[in-house]
Design a protein around this motif. Structure first.
Motif, PDB file in Angstrom:
ATOM      1  N   GLY A  48       0.912  -1.332   0.139  1.00  0.00           N
ATOM      2  CA  GLY A  48      -0.229   0.143   0.076  1.00  0.00           C
ATOM      3  C   GLY A  48       0.969   1.260  -0.113  1.00  0.00           C
ATOM      4  N   LEU A  49       0.443   2.306  -0.651  1.00  0.00           N
ATOM      5  CA  LEU A  49       1.117   3.329  -0.812  1.00  0.00           C
ATOM      6  C   LEU A  49       0.705   4.389   0.191  1.00  0.00           C
ATOM      7  CD1 LEU A  49       1.527   4.156  -4.684  1.00  0.00           C
ATOM      8  CD2 LEU A  49       3.307   3.557  -3.364  1.00  0.00           C
ATOM      9  N   LEU A  50       1.260   4.667   1.250  1.00  0.00           N
ATOM     10  CA  LEU A  50       0.574   5.360   2.178  1.00  0.00           C
ATOM     11  C   LEU A  50       0.674   6.824   1.911  1.00  0.00           C
ATOM     12  CD1 LEU A  50       0.123   4.448   5.852  1.00  0.00           C
ATOM     13  CD2 LEU A  50       0.769   6.890   5.294  1.00  0.00           C
ATOM     14  N   ILE A  51      -0.320   7.601   1.706  1.00  0.00           N
ATOM     15  CA  ILE A  51      -0.043   9.222   1.327  1.00  0.00           C
ATOM     16  C   ILE A  51      -0.830  10.084   2.546  1.00  0.00           C
ATOM     17  CG2 ILE A  51      -0.574  10.909  -0.584  1.00  0.00           C
ATOM     18  CD1 ILE A  51      -1.021   8.425  -2.428  1.00  0.00           C
ATOM     19  N   VAL A  52       0.059  10.916   2.762  1.00  0.00           N
ATOM     20  CA  VAL A  52      -0.326  11.960   3.675  1.00  0.00           C
ATOM     21  C   VAL A  52      -0.228  13.435   3.054  1.00  0.00           C
ATOM     22  CG1 VAL A  52      -0.043  10.564   5.823  1.00  0.00           C
ATOM     23  CG2 VAL A  52       1.821  11.855   5.090  1.00  0.00           C
ATOM     24  N   LYS A  53      -0.885  14.495   3.360  1.00  0.00           N
ATOM     25  CA  LYS A  53      -0.738  15.854   2.852  1.00  0.00           C
ATOM     26  C   LYS A  53      -0.226  16.697   4.195  1.00  0.00           C
ATOM     27  CE  LYS A  53      -3.609  17.496  -0.017  1.00  0.00           C
ATOM     28  NZ  LYS A  53      -4.675  18.047  -0.710  1.00  0.00           N
ATOM     29  N   ASP A  54       0.825  17.439   3.875  1.00  0.00           N
ATOM     30  CA  ASP A  54       1.313  18.256   4.936  1.00  0.00           C
ATOM     31  C   ASP A  54       0.483  19.841   4.400  1.00  0.00           C
ATOM     32  OD1 ASP A  54       2.390  20.605   6.248  1.00  0.00           O
ATOM     33  OD2 ASP A  54       4.666  19.564   6.012  1.00  0.00           O
ATOM     34  N   VAL A  55      -0.500  19.979   5.133  1.00  0.00           N
ATOM     35  CA  VAL A  55      -1.607  20.974   4.691  1.00  0.00           C
ATOM     36  C   VAL A  55      -0.808  22.488   4.832  1.00  0.00           C
ATOM     37  CG1 VAL A  55      -3.557  19.916   5.422  1.00  0.00           C
ATOM     38  CG2 VAL A  55      -2.298  21.294   7.299  1.00  0.00           C
ATOM     39  N   ALA A  56       0.512  22.655   5.543  1.00  0.00           N
ATOM     40  CA  ALA A  56       0.979  23.818   5.499  1.00  0.00           C
ATOM     41  C   ALA A  56       1.604  24.226   4.190  1.00  0.00           C
ATOM     42  CB  ALA A  56       2.006  23.787   6.581  1.00  0.00           C
ATOM     43  N   THR A  57       1.872  23.343   3.162  1.00  0.00           N
ATOM     44  CA  THR A  57       2.752  23.384   2.071  1.00  0.00           C
ATOM     45  C   THR A  57       1.785  22.882   0.971  1.00  0.00           C
ATOM     46  OG1 THR A  57       3.953  21.300   2.106  1.00  0.00           O
ATOM     47  CG2 THR A  57       4.897  23.113   3.108  1.00  0.00           C
ATOM     48  N   GLY A  58       0.905  21.868   1.317  1.00  0.00           N
ATOM     49  CA  GLY A  58      -0.104  21.147   0.050  1.00  0.00           C
ATOM     50  C   GLY A  58       0.662  20.136  -0.709  1.00  0.00           C
TER      51      GLY A  58
ATOM     52  N   LEU B  85       9.108   3.949  10.730  1.00  0.00           N
ATOM     53  CA  LEU B  85      10.295   4.302  11.171  1.00  0.00           C
ATOM     54  C   LEU B  85      10.446   5.808  11.101  1.00  0.00           C
ATOM     55  CD1 LEU B  85      12.418   1.138   9.460  1.00  0.00           C
ATOM     56  CD2 LEU B  85      11.484   1.429  11.772  1.00  0.00           C
ATOM     57  N   PRO B  86      11.521   6.191  11.761  1.00  0.00           N
ATOM     58  CA  PRO B  86      11.565   7.840  12.079  1.00  0.00           C
ATOM     59  C   PRO B  86      11.943   8.419  10.776  1.00  0.00           C
ATOM     60  CG  PRO B  86      13.325   6.667  13.097  1.00  0.00           C
ATOM     61  CD  PRO B  86      12.776   5.409  12.597  1.00  0.00           C
ATOM     62  N   ARG B  87      11.285   8.404   9.919  1.00  0.00           N
ATOM     63  CA  ARG B  87      11.616   9.308   8.673  1.00  0.00           C
ATOM     64  C   ARG B  87      10.508  10.261   8.352  1.00  0.00           C
ATOM     65  NH1 ARG B  87      13.682   4.089   6.718  1.00  0.00           N
ATOM     66  NH2 ARG B  87      11.618   3.493   6.347  1.00  0.00           N
ATOM     67  N   HIS B  88      10.095  10.549   7.151  1.00  0.00           N
ATOM     68  CA  HIS B  88       9.007  11.838   6.763  1.00  0.00           C
ATOM     69  C   HIS B  88       7.799  11.502   7.543  1.00  0.00           C
ATOM     70  CE1 HIS B  88      11.878  12.881   3.311  1.00  0.00           C
ATOM     71  NE2 HIS B  88      12.500  13.040   4.641  1.00  0.00           N
ATOM     72  N   LEU B  89       7.241  10.146   7.336  1.00  0.00           N
ATOM     73  CA  LEU B  89       6.014  10.191   7.884  1.00  0.00           C
ATOM     74  C   LEU B  89       5.951  10.355   9.373  1.00  0.00           C
ATOM     75  CD1 LEU B  89       2.840   9.335   7.556  1.00  0.00           C
ATOM     76  CD2 LEU B  89       3.474   6.913   7.816  1.00  0.00           C
ATOM     77  N   TRP B  90       6.833   9.766   9.821  1.00  0.00           N
ATOM     78  CA  TRP B  90       6.934   9.988  11.414  1.00  0.00           C
ATOM     79  C   TRP B  90       7.005  11.606  11.883  1.00  0.00           C
ATOM     80  CZ3 TRP B  90       5.889   7.167  15.168  1.00  0.00           C
ATOM     81  CH2 TRP B  90       6.143   7.542  16.563  1.00  0.00           C
ATOM     82  N   HIS B  91       7.945  12.314  10.995  1.00  0.00           N
ATOM     83  CA  HIS B  91       8.009  13.616  11.208  1.00  0.00           C
ATOM     84  C   HIS B  91       6.762  14.289  11.306  1.00  0.00           C
ATOM     85  CE1 HIS B  91       9.814  17.529  10.755  1.00  0.00           C
ATOM     86  NE2 HIS B  91       8.922  17.685   9.784  1.00  0.00           N
ATOM     87  N   LEU B  92       5.706  14.137  10.304  1.00  0.00           N
ATOM     88  CA  LEU B  92       4.490  14.669  10.059  1.00  0.00           C
ATOM     89  C   LEU B  92       3.487  14.132  11.407  1.00  0.00           C
ATOM     90  CD1 LEU B  92       2.983  17.171   8.367  1.00  0.00           C
ATOM     91  CD2 LEU B  92       2.253  15.093   7.297  1.00  0.00           C
TER      92      LEU B  92
ATOM     93  N   ALA C 210       1.420  15.562  18.747  1.00  0.00           N
ATOM     94  CA  ALA C 210       2.035  16.652  19.973  1.00  0.00           C
ATOM     95  C   ALA C 210       0.659  17.442  20.132  1.00  0.00           C
ATOM     96  CB  ALA C 210       3.035  17.435  19.582  1.00  0.00           C
ATOM     97  N   ARG C 211      -0.152  17.735  18.903  1.00  0.00           N
ATOM     98  CA  ARG C 211      -1.204  18.872  19.142  1.00  0.00           C
ATOM     99  C   ARG C 211      -2.528  17.748  19.610  1.00  0.00           C
ATOM    100  NH1 ARG C 211       0.673  20.870  14.084  1.00  0.00           N
ATOM    101  NH2 ARG C 211      -1.072  19.855  12.886  1.00  0.00           N
ATOM    102  N   GLY C 212      -2.293  16.488  19.708  1.00  0.00           N
ATOM    103  CA  GLY C 212      -3.432  15.713  19.934  1.00  0.00           C
ATOM    104  C   GLY C 212      -4.540  15.365  18.860  1.00  0.00           C
ATOM    105  N   GLU C 213      -4.047  15.635  17.706  1.00  0.00           N
ATOM    106  CA  GLU C 213      -4.775  15.676  16.260  1.00  0.00           C
ATOM    107  C   GLU C 213      -4.611  14.374  15.689  1.00  0.00           C
ATOM    108  OE1 GLU C 213      -4.305  19.011  14.044  1.00  0.00           O
ATOM    109  OE2 GLU C 213      -4.673  20.289  15.495  1.00  0.00           O
TER     110      GLU C 213
END
Ligand code: FMN
Length: 438
Positions: free
Chosen positions: A125-135, A157-164, A170-173
């Motif tokens: 599965g390609l797991l896709i997420v959006k960084d809403v700050a940049t689109g 693992l601690p890479r980009h998905l983990w970063h977002l 941290a914001r509870g979202e």
């Protein structure tokens, strides 16, 4: 399918196959040779496909280049990603949509692959997420353990998905996610690209597909997915919840341990009416090559910064396409072989053993590389040993990831006695053909 059939690369498995273990076994029988299409999976209507790409040529063909140009094309597309446009059409994967109570992961033919796996796993599965700050979106592949109809565990693992995700947590979202199964091989390859955070891997895929990739919006989450894929699972990565996930047979052919992992709540499943479910069997050529090619490209780029005459990098199957790199350089200055070793180690913490050879050696031919080691390498001079650095936690010989590393410089000295290293040759051999003598 047409391509696979034309190349005689498709094994249509007509016999009824059990989803747990048997499907993995048949996939393994054809590993490196053919794509398997399971037409008759016991208890499921939906067919399953595996080994979709199984060698370098099948990957190169999927992006329309010769094998020896694959890394160049990949690097060029990483350097110049192309933003995707939205499709105006209703995508085929929205013909069957489950939302809310109707969502049921257990209806999908999701296999248990290996003996001690913790359960059914989605692996392609390609797991896709959006960084809403940049689109910009981030795409990666993760092992996903199905817990029940609407819930999965995920290893991040601690890479980009983990970063977002950690920012949302941290914001509870909750973080909106989409998982696309059955996308084109170019997208699988692009998902493995090693880039700075913020580079959108779908834009890399779009560059690889000559600007043909169009996106559509999801039903229940703020994520855009490729117009053409078989199944899209939508959901939320929930904050501050952990459940036991694993163990799971991983790429080095050992089990990754169970542990407390983040959880996804599924909000929708969209699929084509005639959807085919794609699974990647861990440790097969399909799994190894997707990561290996991305790592070769990244390492080539890094070594070129310090040894501009680097020709190619091969991260070998024997090392699970992670731990051993063979590098060829056209040496112009004494010491460059060792600099190439240092650069290879700096490129990836997973790399454990590096061999550097001259550019007359075919780095994809293990015998040729061994010949270079046997005849051009002296351990007292040419071996670099680094103790106690960070390696791969999945290498069971490491101490929780702390690992020794060696670099072997098998390049010839520039001031060598050229008579001693004159390689024997048969005059005219290059032009001779066997059939002319039969
Ligand atoms: N990375 C993980 O963190 N967890 C996984 O379970 C995982 N499984 C993978 C399975 C397959 C078949 C492949 C090809 C790769 C897998 N990876 C996994 C590697 C990531 O998808 C890859 O490193 C990706 O480039 C990470 O993207 P990111 O840096 O944008 O987060």
């Amino acid at each position: 399918m047409t391509y696979l059939e034309a190349q005689d690369h498709l094994a249509k498995i007509k016999k009824e196959v059990v989803i747990n273990h048997e499907l993995a076994g048949v996939t393994k029988l054809f590993d490196g040779e053919k794509t398997c299409l399971f037409e008759n999976v016991k208890h499921y209507e939906m067919p399953v496909i595996s080994n979709v790409v199984f060698d370098r040529k099948s990957i190169a063909d999927s992006v329309g280049v010769e094998v020896d140009k694959l890394i160049d094309k990949y690097l060029a597309c990483m350097a110049e990603p192309l933003p995707c446009e939205y499709s105006q059409e209703k995508p085929a994967h929205k013909s069957c949509v489950q939302v809310g109570d109707a969502v049921n992961l257990l209806e999908l033919p999701i296999p248990i692959h290996h003996e001690k796996d913790g359960g059914q796993y989605i692996t392609a599965g390609l797991l896709i997420v959006k960084d809403v700050a940049t689109g910009k979106q981030n795409v990666s592949i993760h092992r996903l353990q199905v817990f029940n109809e609407k819930e999965m565990g995920i290893l991040i693992l601690p890479r980009h998905l983990w970063h977002l995700f950690s920012q949302y947590e941290a914001r509870g979202e909750a973080l909106d996610i989409a998982i696309c199964i059955g996308a084109a091989p170019a997208l699988l390859l692009a998902s493995q690209a090693i880039t700075p955070y913020g580079v959108d891997e779908l834009e890399i895929a779009n560059a690889m597909l000559d600007n043909q990739l169009k996106l559509v919006k999801c039903e229940t989450v703020n994520v855009d997915v490729p117009e053409h894929c078989e199944i899209v699972i939508e959901g939320k990565l929930v904050p501050s919840v952990r459940k036991v996930e694993g163990p799971f047979g991983e790429f080095p052919r050992y089990y990754g341990p169970a542990g407390d992992r983040p959880v996804i709540n599924v909000t929708a499943i969209c699929r084509r009416e005639d959807a085919i479910y794609h699974t990647i069997l861990p440790g097969t050529k399909e799994h190894l090559l997707l990561g290996g090619i991305a790592r070769e490209a990244s390492m080539l780029r890094t070594i070129a910064h310090t040894v501009p005459t680097v020709k190619a990098v091969h991260i070998t199957f024997g090392s699970s396409c992670r731990y051993h790199a063979v590098v060829s350089i056209k040496k112009e200055h004494e010491g460059e072989g060792k600099n190439a070793i240092l650069a290879a180690f700096s490129n990836s913490h997973e790399i454990k053993h590096v061999i550097v050879v001259d550019d007359d050696i075919d780095i994809f031919d293990a015998d040729h590389v061994e010949w270079a080691l046997a005849t051009r390498f002296q351990a007292g001079e040419d071996l670099m040993l680094i103790k106690g650095s960070l390696g791969s936690k999945l290498d069971p010989s490491s101490d929780k990831g702390i690992s020794d590393k060696i670099g072997l410089d098998a390049t010839l000295r520039l001031d060598r006695d050229s008579n001693k290293f004159q390689v024997m040759r048969i005059p005219g051999l290059e032009q001779m053909k066997r059939e002319d003598y039969l």
